[in-house]
Write a protein that holds these residues in place. Structure first.
Motif, PDB file in Angstrom:
ATOM      1  N   ALA A 110       5.453 -28.172  -4.798  1.00  0.00           N
ATOM      2  CA  ALA A 110       6.356 -28.687  -3.754  1.00  0.00           C
ATOM      3  C   ALA A 110       7.679 -27.931  -3.751  1.00  0.00           C
ATOM      4  O   ALA A 110       8.213 -27.598  -2.683  1.00  0.00           O
ATOM      5  CB  ALA A 110       6.595 -30.179  -3.968  1.00  0.00           C
ATOM      6  N   GLY A 111       8.205 -27.643  -4.930  1.00  0.00           N
ATOM      7  CA  GLY A 111       9.452 -26.889  -5.005  1.00  0.00           C
ATOM      8  C   GLY A 111       9.288 -25.468  -4.505  1.00  0.00           C
ATOM      9  O   GLY A 111      10.171 -24.927  -3.827  1.00  0.00           O
ATOM     10  N   THR A 112       8.144 -24.863  -4.811  1.00  0.00           N
ATOM     11  CA  THR A 112       7.866 -23.506  -4.338  1.00  0.00           C
ATOM     12  C   THR A 112       7.747 -23.503  -2.817  1.00  0.00           C
ATOM     13  O   THR A 112       8.290 -22.618  -2.145  1.00  0.00           O
ATOM     14  CB  THR A 112       6.576 -22.968  -4.995  1.00  0.00           C
ATOM     15  OG1 THR A 112       6.757 -22.968  -6.413  1.00  0.00           O
ATOM     16  CG2 THR A 112       6.264 -21.560  -4.534  1.00  0.00           C
ATOM     17  N   ALA A 113       7.062 -24.511  -2.275  1.00  0.00           N
ATOM     18  CA  ALA A 113       6.948 -24.621  -0.813  1.00  0.00           C
ATOM     19  C   ALA A 113       8.334 -24.787  -0.184  1.00  0.00           C
ATOM     20  O   ALA A 113       8.636 -24.164   0.841  1.00  0.00           O
ATOM     21  CB  ALA A 113       6.044 -25.794  -0.449  1.00  0.00           C
TER      22      ALA A 113
ATOM     23  N   LEU B  84      10.222 -19.138   5.895  1.00  0.00           N
ATOM     24  CA  LEU B  84       8.783 -18.883   5.882  1.00  0.00           C
ATOM     25  C   LEU B  84       8.023 -20.205   5.954  1.00  0.00           C
ATOM     26  O   LEU B  84       8.557 -21.253   5.559  1.00  0.00           O
ATOM     27  CB  LEU B  84       8.397 -18.137   4.606  1.00  0.00           C
ATOM     28  CG  LEU B  84       9.014 -16.758   4.430  1.00  0.00           C
ATOM     29  CD1 LEU B  84       8.780 -16.247   3.016  1.00  0.00           C
ATOM     30  CD2 LEU B  84       8.439 -15.796   5.455  1.00  0.00           C
ATOM     31  N   PRO B  85       6.780 -20.186   6.398  1.00  0.00           N
ATOM     32  CA  PRO B  85       5.977 -21.407   6.386  1.00  0.00           C
ATOM     33  C   PRO B  85       5.799 -21.925   4.959  1.00  0.00           C
ATOM     34  O   PRO B  85       5.579 -21.144   4.030  1.00  0.00           O
ATOM     35  CB  PRO B  85       4.634 -20.966   6.974  1.00  0.00           C
ATOM     36  CG  PRO B  85       4.907 -19.700   7.705  1.00  0.00           C
ATOM     37  CD  PRO B  85       6.068 -19.058   7.003  1.00  0.00           C
ATOM     38  N   GLU B  86       5.891 -23.231   4.804  1.00  0.00           N
ATOM     39  CA  GLU B  86       5.798 -23.841   3.470  1.00  0.00           C
ATOM     40  C   GLU B  86       4.501 -23.490   2.746  1.00  0.00           C
ATOM     41  O   GLU B  86       4.505 -23.298   1.536  1.00  0.00           O
ATOM     42  CB  GLU B  86       5.915 -25.365   3.571  1.00  0.00           C
ATOM     43  CG  GLU B  86       7.302 -25.853   3.838  1.00  0.00           C
ATOM     44  CD  GLU B  86       7.407 -27.362   3.720  1.00  0.00           C
ATOM     45  OE1 GLU B  86       6.594 -27.992   3.002  1.00  0.00           O
ATOM     46  OE2 GLU B  86       8.319 -27.920   4.346  1.00  0.00           O
ATOM     47  N   PHE B  87       3.395 -23.426   3.477  1.00  0.00           N
ATOM     48  CA  PHE B  87       2.108 -23.196   2.834  1.00  0.00           C
ATOM     49  C   PHE B  87       2.054 -21.854   2.102  1.00  0.00           C
ATOM     50  O   PHE B  87       1.231 -21.672   1.205  1.00  0.00           O
ATOM     51  CB  PHE B  87       0.956 -23.301   3.843  1.00  0.00           C
ATOM     52  CG  PHE B  87       0.785 -22.083   4.725  1.00  0.00           C
ATOM     53  CD1 PHE B  87      -0.029 -21.032   4.317  1.00  0.00           C
ATOM     54  CD2 PHE B  87       1.441 -21.995   5.943  1.00  0.00           C
ATOM     55  CE1 PHE B  87      -0.190 -19.909   5.125  1.00  0.00           C
ATOM     56  CE2 PHE B  87       1.284 -20.880   6.753  1.00  0.00           C
ATOM     57  CZ  PHE B  87       0.466 -19.839   6.344  1.00  0.00           C
ATOM     58  N   LEU B  88       2.933 -20.920   2.455  1.00  0.00           N
ATOM     59  CA  LEU B  88       2.929 -19.620   1.780  1.00  0.00           C
ATOM     60  C   LEU B  88       3.362 -19.729   0.315  1.00  0.00           C
ATOM     61  O   LEU B  88       2.979 -18.897  -0.498  1.00  0.00           O
ATOM     62  CB  LEU B  88       3.821 -18.626   2.521  1.00  0.00           C
ATOM     63  CG  LEU B  88       3.269 -18.088   3.835  1.00  0.00           C
ATOM     64  CD1 LEU B  88       4.272 -17.152   4.489  1.00  0.00           C
ATOM     65  CD2 LEU B  88       1.937 -17.402   3.633  1.00  0.00           C
TER      66      LEU B  88
ATOM     67  N   PHE C 196       2.275 -19.268 -13.050  1.00  0.00           N
ATOM     68  CA  PHE C 196       2.510 -20.469 -13.860  1.00  0.00           C
ATOM     69  C   PHE C 196       3.959 -20.953 -13.758  1.00  0.00           C
ATOM     70  O   PHE C 196       4.216 -22.153 -13.816  1.00  0.00           O
ATOM     71  CB  PHE C 196       2.115 -20.243 -15.324  1.00  0.00           C
ATOM     72  CG  PHE C 196       0.651 -20.423 -15.566  1.00  0.00           C
ATOM     73  CD1 PHE C 196       0.017 -21.624 -15.284  1.00  0.00           C
ATOM     74  CD2 PHE C 196      -0.110 -19.382 -16.073  1.00  0.00           C
ATOM     75  CE1 PHE C 196      -1.344 -21.796 -15.498  1.00  0.00           C
ATOM     76  CE2 PHE C 196      -1.473 -19.536 -16.288  1.00  0.00           C
ATOM     77  CZ  PHE C 196      -2.098 -20.747 -16.001  1.00  0.00           C
ATOM     78  N   LEU C 197       4.899 -20.054 -13.588  1.00  0.00           N
ATOM     79  CA  LEU C 197       6.293 -20.447 -13.366  1.00  0.00           C
ATOM     80  C   LEU C 197       6.399 -21.285 -12.096  1.00  0.00           C
ATOM     81  O   LEU C 197       7.044 -22.344 -12.091  1.00  0.00           O
ATOM     82  CB  LEU C 197       7.185 -19.207 -13.268  1.00  0.00           C
ATOM     83  CG  LEU C 197       8.669 -19.454 -13.027  1.00  0.00           C
ATOM     84  CD1 LEU C 197       9.309 -20.095 -14.261  1.00  0.00           C
ATOM     85  CD2 LEU C 197       9.369 -18.151 -12.687  1.00  0.00           C
ATOM     86  N   LYS C 198       5.752 -20.828 -11.040  1.00  0.00           N
ATOM     87  CA  LYS C 198       5.771 -21.582  -9.789  1.00  0.00           C
ATOM     88  C   LYS C 198       5.044 -22.917  -9.928  1.00  0.00           C
ATOM     89  O   LYS C 198       5.460 -23.923  -9.372  1.00  0.00           O
ATOM     90  CB  LYS C 198       5.142 -20.754  -8.664  1.00  0.00           C
ATOM     91  CG  LYS C 198       5.989 -19.583  -8.208  1.00  0.00           C
ATOM     92  CD  LYS C 198       5.236 -18.736  -7.185  1.00  0.00           C
ATOM     93  CE  LYS C 198       6.049 -17.547  -6.722  1.00  0.00           C
ATOM     94  NZ  LYS C 198       6.260 -16.540  -7.767  1.00  0.00           N
TER      95      LYS C 198
ATOM     96  N   THR D 259       0.946 -18.262  -2.367  1.00  0.00           N
ATOM     97  CA  THR D 259       1.416 -17.176  -3.226  1.00  0.00           C
ATOM     98  C   THR D 259       1.168 -17.506  -4.689  1.00  0.00           C
ATOM     99  O   THR D 259       0.675 -16.673  -5.450  1.00  0.00           O
ATOM    100  CB  THR D 259       2.910 -16.903  -2.973  1.00  0.00           C
ATOM    101  OG1 THR D 259       3.073 -16.482  -1.625  1.00  0.00           O
ATOM    102  CG2 THR D 259       3.456 -15.854  -3.914  1.00  0.00           C
ATOM    103  N   MET D 260       1.492 -18.735  -5.072  1.00  0.00           N
ATOM    104  CA  MET D 260       1.270 -19.180  -6.441  1.00  0.00           C
ATOM    105  C   MET D 260      -0.203 -19.057  -6.813  1.00  0.00           C
ATOM    106  O   MET D 260      -0.554 -18.517  -7.865  1.00  0.00           O
ATOM    107  CB  MET D 260       1.727 -20.636  -6.583  1.00  0.00           C
ATOM    108  CG  MET D 260       1.454 -21.274  -7.908  1.00  0.00           C
ATOM    109  SD  MET D 260       1.796 -23.042  -7.863  1.00  0.00           S
ATOM    110  CE  MET D 260       0.533 -23.612  -6.754  1.00  0.00           C
TER     111      MET D 260
END
Length: 139
Positions: free
Chosen positions: A36-39, A47-51, A27-29, A55-56
């Protein structure tokens, strides 16, 4: 067993604690950092953005499954790579103490060990999965 020896209850407390922790991180992510910020953060780590959103999503889904008590052994093991990744790519270079600048690897390593213990112990009490196992369908 005496009244102070309650392994099923202890296992449940661990399961709920891990589940809530993974939900909180997911939930933080989702709500604070945003997908978008996590990506973008994952991209900044090389790392690849999709991770990031993956992960979230895994933290949210895994946390929920732990809280309700479904496939606890499997979920506990499957969430460990996320924690290993947090050590390798984020916290490992910051030293042991999680209070260090950037957070050290103390906390994620503890969560890995707690996840291993949860995988070894299983569901504990009050798991939804135990409700399914008690229902038998006969043809």
């Amino acid at each position: 067993m005496n009244k102070f020896n309650q392994p099923a209850l202890a296992t449940t407390i661990l399961r709920l604690s891990l589940g809530v922790m993974f939900l909180a991180h997911g939930f933080l992510k989702l709500l604070v950092f945003t997908p978008a910020g996590t990506a973008g953060f994952f991209r900044s780590l090389g790392l690849p953005e999709f991770l990031g959103p993956l992960t979230m999503s895994l933290e949210l889904a895994g946390g929920l499954l732990l809280v309700i008590g479904f496939q606890v052994r499997l979920v506990s093991v499957l969430l460990i790579p996320i924690l290993i990744g947090s050590i390798v790519f984020v916290h490992g270079a910051n030293g042991w103490g999680f209070g260090n600048a950037g957070g050290g690897y103390e906390y994620p390593l503890f969560l890995i060990m707690a996840s291993v213990v949860q995988a070894l112990l299983g569901n504990g009490a009050y798991a939804i999965e135990s409700r399914f196992k008690s229902v038998q369908v006969t043809a």
